[in-house]
Design a protein around this motif. Structure first.
Motif, PDB file in Angstrom:
ATOM      1  N   CYS A  24     -36.452  58.437 -49.712  1.00 11.89           N
ATOM      2  CA  CYS A  24     -35.135  58.420 -50.362  1.00 11.89           C
ATOM      3  C   CYS A  24     -35.182  59.161 -51.694  1.00 11.89           C
ATOM      4  O   CYS A  24     -34.255  59.897 -52.034  1.00 11.89           O
ATOM      5  N   GLU A  25     -36.263  58.977 -52.447  1.00 14.75           N
ATOM      6  CA  GLU A  25     -36.398  59.669 -53.726  1.00 14.75           C
ATOM      7  C   GLU A  25     -36.465  61.183 -53.531  1.00 14.75           C
ATOM      8  O   GLU A  25     -35.862  61.942 -54.292  1.00 14.75           O
ATOM      9  N   LYS A  26     -37.190  61.628 -52.503  1.00 18.01           N
ATOM     10  CA  LYS A  26     -37.256  63.068 -52.223  1.00 18.01           C
ATOM     11  C   LYS A  26     -35.884  63.608 -51.854  1.00 18.01           C
ATOM     12  O   LYS A  26     -35.483  64.677 -52.300  1.00 18.01           O
ATOM     13  N   TYR A  27     -35.158  62.867 -51.034  1.00 20.49           N
ATOM     14  CA  TYR A  27     -33.820  63.276 -50.613  1.00 20.49           C
ATOM     15  C   TYR A  27     -32.873  63.334 -51.819  1.00 20.49           C
ATOM     16  O   TYR A  27     -32.103  64.272 -51.982  1.00 20.49           O
ATOM     17  N   HIS A  28     -32.951  62.322 -52.668  1.00 19.31           N
ATOM     18  CA  HIS A  28     -32.070  62.192 -53.824  1.00 19.31           C
ATOM     19  C   HIS A  28     -32.411  63.193 -54.927  1.00 19.31           C
ATOM     20  O   HIS A  28     -31.529  63.677 -55.627  1.00 19.31           O
ATOM     21  N   GLY A  29     -33.689  63.481 -55.093  1.00 15.92           N
ATOM     22  CA  GLY A  29     -34.119  64.432 -56.109  1.00 15.92           C
ATOM     23  C   GLY A  29     -34.613  63.797 -57.394  1.00 15.92           C
ATOM     24  O   GLY A  29     -35.091  64.493 -58.270  1.00 15.92           O
ATOM     25  N   LEU A  30     -34.479  62.475 -57.535  1.00 12.46           N
ATOM     26  CA  LEU A  30     -34.955  61.781 -58.728  1.00 12.46           C
ATOM     27  C   LEU A  30     -35.829  60.608 -58.323  1.00 12.46           C
ATOM     28  O   LEU A  30     -35.565  59.944 -57.329  1.00 12.46           O
ATOM     29  N   LYS A  31     -36.833  60.339 -59.139  1.00 10.16           N
ATOM     30  CA  LYS A  31     -37.649  59.142 -58.939  1.00 10.16           C
ATOM     31  C   LYS A  31     -37.163  58.057 -59.873  1.00 10.16           C
ATOM     32  O   LYS A  31     -36.524  58.335 -60.882  1.00 10.16           O
TER      33      LYS A  31
END
Length: 177
Positions: A24-31
């Motif tokens: 989900c973080e990769k998809y969203h672009g932010l950790k």
């Protein structure tokens, strides 16, 4: 908590996908996004209770409604259930909902699976008044550089609370149907 996985299937079981918060973080672009982590964990929690034992969740049966449709919430619901592109995502009005406020809206969710539904709200105390003030200032476009730095510093706190908690301790839930 970060090792939690959601297993979903499409194409009548021909495609099985296992998703993690890291996906989900990769998809969203932010950790370390609090809304992203909250939605991922809320969906995992609900699907574990709504999907019949021994079955894999079928994406076409997953629905997601929320009174806080922030970008992290939206992206988790999309990656896990394809709820946005398949028009099974809905932003709810906040009137009459018993749930804590967030930057806009309230921390209230409804995860559906077929004819079953789990209503979920976050318990008070996860989101601080300072977080709300900083986020509202940032999203209104009126934050100074110092206030923007404060906001960025605050963003990890809800993430930590969500990732490091037992969900039973931070959520109120009710299953309908």
């Amino acid at each position: 908590m970060l090792n939690e996985k959601i297993k979903v299937t499409e194409n009548e079981g021909k495609t099985v996908t296992v998703l993690t918060l890291e996906d989900c973080e990769k998809y969203h672009g932010l950790k370390r996004c609090g809304g992203l982590a909250l939605c991922f964990r809320v969906m995992k929690f609900a699907l574990d209770r709504l999907v019949p034992e021994g079955e894999t969740a079928r994406r076409k049966l997953i629905t997601f409604k929320t009174a806080f449709d922030g970008p992290g919430i939206t992206d988790s619901a999309e990656l896990v259930g394809r709820c946005v592109t398949r028009r099974r995502f809905m932003a709810l009005p906040t009137d009459g909902l018993e749930a804590p406020e967030c930057i806009w809206g309230k921390l209230y969710f409804e995860v559906g699976y077929g004819r079953r539904l789990m209503k979920i709200s976050v318990r008070d105390g996860i989101i601080s008044p300072e977080f709300l003030a900083a986020g509202r200032k940032f999203y209104s476009g009126t934050a100074t550089p110092q206030e923007t730095e404060t906001w960025i510093g605050f963003k990890g706190k809800p993430y930590d609370a969500v990732v490091n908690s037992k969900l039973e301790d931070i959520l109120k839930t009710e299953i309908v149907g």
